[in-house]
Scaffold this motif. Sequence first.
Motif, mmCIF file in Angstrom:
data_model
loop_
_atom_site.group_PDB
_atom_site.id
_atom_site.type_symbol
_atom_site.label_atom_id
_atom_site.label_comp_id
_atom_site.label_asym_id
_atom_site.label_seq_id
_atom_site.Cartn_x
_atom_site.Cartn_y
_atom_site.Cartn_z
ATOM 1 N N THR A 82 48.309 -5.059 90.041
ATOM 2 C CA THR A 82 48.005 -3.874 89.244
ATOM 3 C C THR A 82 49.087 -3.704 88.190
ATOM 4 N N VAL A 83 48.709 -3.070 87.100
ATOM 5 C CA VAL A 83 49.631 -2.804 85.991
ATOM 6 C C VAL A 83 49.924 -1.312 85.965
ATOM 7 N N ASN A 90 58.784 8.254 73.176
ATOM 8 C CA ASN A 90 59.217 7.189 72.265
ATOM 9 C C ASN A 90 58.988 5.769 72.771
ATOM 10 N N HIS A 91 58.612 5.613 74.047
ATOM 11 C CA HIS A 91 58.505 4.273 74.620
ATOM 12 C C HIS A 91 57.256 4.121 75.482
ATOM 13 N N VAL A 92 56.939 2.870 75.776
ATOM 14 C CA VAL A 92 55.960 2.530 76.810
ATOM 15 C C VAL A 92 56.625 1.541 77.754
ATOM 16 N N GLY A 93 56.760 1.933 79.027
ATOM 17 C CA GLY A 93 57.253 1.019 80.058
ATOM 18 C C GLY A 93 56.052 0.390 80.739
ATOM 19 N N ILE A 94 56.121 -0.911 81.007
ATOM 20 C CA ILE A 94 55.002 -1.628 81.630
ATOM 21 C C ILE A 94 55.519 -2.453 82.804
ATOM 22 N N VAL A 95 54.823 -2.384 83.936
ATOM 23 C CA VAL A 95 55.171 -3.227 85.081
ATOM 24 C C VAL A 95 53.918 -3.910 85.606
ATOM 25 N N LEU A 96 54.132 -5.053 86.233
ATOM 26 C CA LEU A 96 53.104 -5.718 87.014
ATOM 27 C C LEU A 96 53.602 -5.771 88.445
ATOM 28 N N ILE A 97 52.805 -5.282 89.397
ATOM 29 C CA ILE A 97 53.175 -5.371 90.803
ATOM 30 C C ILE A 97 52.078 -6.117 91.560
ATOM 31 N N GLY A 101 53.474 -4.135 96.441
ATOM 32 C CA GLY A 101 54.306 -3.212 95.679
ATOM 33 C C GLY A 101 55.495 -3.891 95.033
ATOM 34 N N LYS A 102 55.621 -5.191 95.204
ATOM 35 C CA LYS A 102 56.738 -5.933 94.605
ATOM 36 C C LYS A 102 56.565 -6.017 93.094
ATOM 37 N N VAL A 103 57.644 -5.717 92.354
ATOM 38 C CA VAL A 103 57.599 -5.801 90.894
ATOM 39 C C VAL A 103 57.715 -7.267 90.477
ATOM 40 N N ILE A 104 56.695 -7.757 89.784
ATOM 41 C CA ILE A 104 56.675 -9.149 89.316
ATOM 42 C C ILE A 104 57.337 -9.259 87.948
ATOM 43 N N LYS A 105 57.050 -8.291 87.082
ATOM 44 C CA LYS A 105 57.623 -8.316 85.730
ATOM 45 C C LYS A 105 57.622 -6.904 85.175
ATOM 46 N N HIS A 129 48.951 -8.373 75.924
ATOM 47 C CA HIS A 129 50.035 -9.331 75.665
ATOM 48 C C HIS A 129 50.937 -9.457 76.889
ATOM 49 N N PHE A 130 51.183 -8.335 77.561
ATOM 50 C CA PHE A 130 52.012 -8.341 78.771
ATOM 51 C C PHE A 130 51.364 -9.196 79.855
ATOM 52 N N ILE A 131 50.055 -9.041 80.061
ATOM 53 C CA ILE A 131 49.350 -9.834 81.076
ATOM 54 C C ILE A 131 49.369 -11.315 80.696
#
Length: 373
Positions: A82-83, A90-97, A101-105, A129-131
């Motif tokens: 999941t993203v 002012n920002h967009v934070g993006i994670v892939l888990i 629940g482990k953060v991949i990126k 682009h993140f994916i």
Amino acid sequence: MINRVNSIEVRKINRNAIYKFLYKHDPISIQEIAHTLKMSLPTVAQNLKELQERDLIIETGLFESTGGRKAKAITYNSLKYTVGLDITRNHVGIVLIDLSGKVIKNVRKQYPFANSKEYFKGVGNLVEHFIDDCKIERGKILGVGIALPAILSEDKQLVNYATVIDFKGGSVKDFSEFIPYPCILSNDANAAGFAELWDKEDIQNVVYLSLNNSVGGSIIIGKNIYMGQNQRSGEFGHMTIVQNGRTCYCGQKGCVDAYCSAKILSDSTNGNIAEFFRLLRSNSEPQKALWEEYLTHLVVIINNLRMLYDCNVILGGYAGAYMDEYIEHLRELVSRRNSFEVDGSYLHVCKYKLEATAVGAALQHVESLINNV
């Protein structure tokens, strides 16, 4: 017809119980599942077959033989993703888990919020682009969780109140038009608090105090976020701590946010919170004085939260993430104000130092899968 409906419902309940059990355990055998859940072996086998066909569980090998045939080791398939997005001014934070629940990126992009189609299309492009960078098959992505500094409707589809970003009256559809995956909105502080308790089986109740550029929080009771009658619980930033004090961005005077937002600290270092704490460690006088004043107000808030909820308090957000080395001093300070306790051991620092909000937003899809498999 009634018997058929009951049968389908029973199968769903059994399937869900088996999947939840596998999610919380290391690889385990069908015999142990049946014994622990008090189900028959055929019932467990039938449900495992269905879960395997849906690519939700996998076999990881064989257990050592205890005299008969070796039992298969079964666990849930964590290789689904999941993203999570943390939308700020002012920002967009993006994670892939992954499903555990482990953060991949994770990445954080400067991208000022604007209530416009161009902005939402841009966020969609950032996600794609993140994916691409993560090199993940699109079919393995369950959805995108989007956390906002806003108060949401009960169904989490609409934005009822937002002053940090200009998004009052906004909708999840503004994002989902340009994001080709199921989308869920979350309040930012609630998402971060949810992430902190995700894998903690021994803690049921906690107050999460988010010390970001705006102060917020979440109240978690029995592992569930207490939303309040109007979905406004945990708005700790708008408690009054100084009568006729500094003006808050909400227009009122003396709010917590005017004294304990991370900006109070980072404004002294051109918005760089890491630099503030670096200078504080080197005993830089402006930062030391600012820190001491900040703590006098923070301690009052923490003690008030302890008196109100009588449970653990977790410090998070941009400022909270740096407080590990100051936690013993903080515990000493809060214990002096406490009418009932001689120590501040109830006070903790957040586990997630980076992108807790985005992680919590992403976990909404994991929780949905676990509860509705």
